[in-house]
Design an enzyme around this catalytic site. Structure first.
Site, mmCIF file in Angstrom:
data_model
loop_
_atom_site.group_PDB
_atom_site.id
_atom_site.type_symbol
_atom_site.label_atom_id
_atom_site.label_comp_id
_atom_site.label_asym_id
_atom_site.label_seq_id
_atom_site.Cartn_x
_atom_site.Cartn_y
_atom_site.Cartn_z
ATOM 1 C CB ILE A 42 85.429 23.405 11.453
ATOM 2 C CG1 ILE A 42 86.459 23.479 12.587
ATOM 3 C CG2 ILE A 42 84.193 24.196 11.793
ATOM 4 C CD1 ILE A 42 87.115 24.854 12.711
ATOM 5 C CG ASP A 43 88.809 19.973 13.726
ATOM 6 O OD1 ASP A 43 88.882 21.174 13.403
ATOM 7 O OD2 ASP A 43 88.876 19.582 14.905
ATOM 8 C CG HIS A 98 87.258 30.445 18.297
ATOM 9 N ND1 HIS A 98 88.462 30.855 18.815
ATOM 10 C CD2 HIS A 98 87.011 29.219 18.822
ATOM 11 C CE1 HIS A 98 88.922 29.926 19.642
ATOM 12 N NE2 HIS A 98 88.066 28.924 19.665
ATOM 13 N N GLY A 109 81.244 15.388 17.726
ATOM 14 C CA GLY A 109 82.349 14.644 17.130
ATOM 15 C C GLY A 109 82.315 13.219 17.673
ATOM 16 N NE ARG A 145 103.987 43.180 8.545
ATOM 17 C CZ ARG A 145 105.247 43.457 8.208
ATOM 18 N NH1 ARG A 145 106.105 42.471 7.978
ATOM 19 N NH2 ARG A 145 105.656 44.702 8.096
ATOM 20 N N GLY A 179 82.981 21.646 20.202
ATOM 21 C CA GLY A 179 83.105 22.942 19.525
ATOM 22 C C GLY A 179 81.977 23.146 18.521
ATOM 23 N NE ARG A 188 84.339 26.409 17.302
ATOM 24 C CZ ARG A 188 84.997 26.147 18.433
ATOM 25 N NH1 ARG A 188 86.121 25.469 18.404
ATOM 26 N NH2 ARG A 188 84.528 26.570 19.565
HETATM 27 O O1 F6P Z 1 87.658 20.803 16.978
HETATM 28 C C1 F6P Z 1 87.236 22.036 16.517
HETATM 29 C C2 F6P Z 1 88.231 23.126 16.824
HETATM 30 O O2 F6P Z 1 87.736 24.328 16.292
HETATM 31 C C3 F6P Z 1 89.651 22.849 16.348
HETATM 32 O O3 F6P Z 1 89.824 23.060 14.978
HETATM 33 C C4 F6P Z 1 90.435 23.790 17.221
HETATM 34 O O4 F6P Z 1 91.769 23.363 17.396
HETATM 35 C C5 F6P Z 1 89.679 23.730 18.514
HETATM 36 O O5 F6P Z 1 88.369 23.281 18.223
HETATM 37 C C6 F6P Z 1 89.600 25.033 19.265
HETATM 38 O O6 F6P Z 1 89.000 24.776 20.491
HETATM 39 P P1 F6P Z 1 88.540 25.902 21.500
HETATM 40 O O7 F6P Z 1 87.206 26.395 21.033
HETATM 41 O O8 F6P Z 1 88.465 25.192 22.797
HETATM 42 O O9 F6P Z 1 89.552 27.008 21.446
#
Ligand code: F6P
Length: 359
Positions: A136-137, A281, A111, A275, A14, A284
């Protein structure tokens, strides 16, 4: 000492903000050593697929463009949605690609999973590998920070600021769901920075009543609104994940827990309208913050030094304010780094009066 003439650099997994600053740093440092740099497109696909997909990178690619200041990946990243072939077949294709491209070393920006995969592929070649952690994790082991994490925290913190204003207008409790997979770093850091009222993370059990008690306390204090940050990886109150979906490399796929929380809170307590917002995304992307660009530059320079020293199978890290490099095998052995419930972050959140679960 190394006899490197040409290296490849690829981004895998990612994307996140800061990848282009890493690529730029690697190109600058490698060029200074007199090495040629091939930018490999779309993760390892650029090496394993035919025709190979790459471009020669020079300092001009970056010094004459805004790319180091932008998020996304200039090189493209690996698409995990495509069914992967067996390890043996990929290793064979990778070895052929590395030979045909004449690569003496590969810098993997990824990663721990991506680094492990490339390091395994490289066993069939003479090429050396060095990894630069990004996610980002912020769950890559041993290093304190991965590139992209702080930029994502900034996006989430800005979103909390925005939600607080509309929550105030409408007397609402707004739930914001953030990414992070099984790690609560992104949720906890942004909840603290954004002064959220509640933060739920996968590492700490919670109760719906605990959340409601916090909302009652806020109401009793005379405030008419609240912001709740929730990590996508938390379980239901009964301790189950909403879905057991996995992607093609076996990682959990989350999303939707905020709606469950919204329904549960609303059915038991109605002094606030509730709510949800799922950030998705956008976390990111955004502008790479200064710390990520700094980290990218230090990691890029160190990765090239590691290769120049003739070392192999290493990952660069940031620990205690210092840059270093550790064995990739150690990284893989360590597994994912989760948020430590005893960390200073958790301690501070609790002391500031945030509801963070039953701890
Ligand atoms: O590992 C990074 C990440 O953005 C996670 O935080 C999230 O769960 C996942 O990737 C989302 O993945 P995708 O881009 O496949 O939806």
């Amino acid at each position: 000492m190394s006899s490197i003439k040409r290296i490849g650099i690829l981004t895998s997994g990612g994307d996140c903000a800061g990848l282009n600053a890493v690529i730029s740093a690697v190109v600058k440092a490698a060029t200074k050593k007199g090495w040629e740099v091939y930018g490999i497109h779309n993760g390892t696909d650029g090496i394993t697929e035919k025709p190979h997909s790459f471009e020669v990178l020079t300092v001009h690619n970056f010094s004459d463009s805004p790319w180091p200041r932008l998020s996304g990946s200039y090189l493209g990243s690996l698409n995990k949605g495509v069914k992967m072939e067996s390890l043996e077949e990929m290793t064979r294709k990778f070895a052929v690609g590395v030979k045909e491209l004449g690569l003496d070393a590969i810098v993997v920006v990824g990663g721990d999973g991506s680094m492990n995969i490339v390091s395994n592929y490289c066993k069939g070649t003479l090429a050396k590998v060095v990894g630069i952690p990004k996610t980002i994790d912020n769950d890559t082991p041993i290093t304190e920070f991965s590139v992209g994490f702080h930029s994502a925290v900034q996006v989430c913190t800005s979103a909390i600021d925005s939600l607080e204003l509309t929550a105030r207008s409408h007397s609402r409790a707004l739930i914001m769901e953030v990414m992070g997979r099984d790690a609560g770093h992104l949720a906890m850091h942004s909840a603290i920075a954004g002064a959220a009222d509640v933060c739920l993370v996968p590492e700490i059990p919670y109760t719906i009543d605990g959340v409601i008690n916090k909302l009652k306390e806020i109401k009793a204090s005379g405030r008419n609104h609240a912001v709740i940050v929730v990590s996508e990886g938390i379980k239901t109150e009964a301790g189950e994940h909403l879905s057991n979906k996995k992607n093609l490399v076996g990682e959990a796929v989350y999303g939707g827990i905020s709606q469950y929380l919204c329904n549960e809170i609303s059915s038991r307590y109605n002094a606030f309208q509730v709510r949800t917002t799922t950030l998705g995304h956008v976390q990111r992307s955004g502008v790479p913050v200064a710390f990520d660009r700094l980290l990218a530059s230090l990691y890029g320079a160190e990765a090239i030094e590691v290769l120049a020293r003739g070392e192999d199978n290493k990952m660069v890290i940031w620990k205690g304010g210092k840059i270093d490099a550790v064995d990739l095998s150690e990284v893989v052995k360590s597994g994912t780094t989760l948020l430590n419930p005893k960390s200073e972050y958790v301690k501070a959140a609790k002391e500031l009066g945030m509801y963070i679960g039953e701890i």
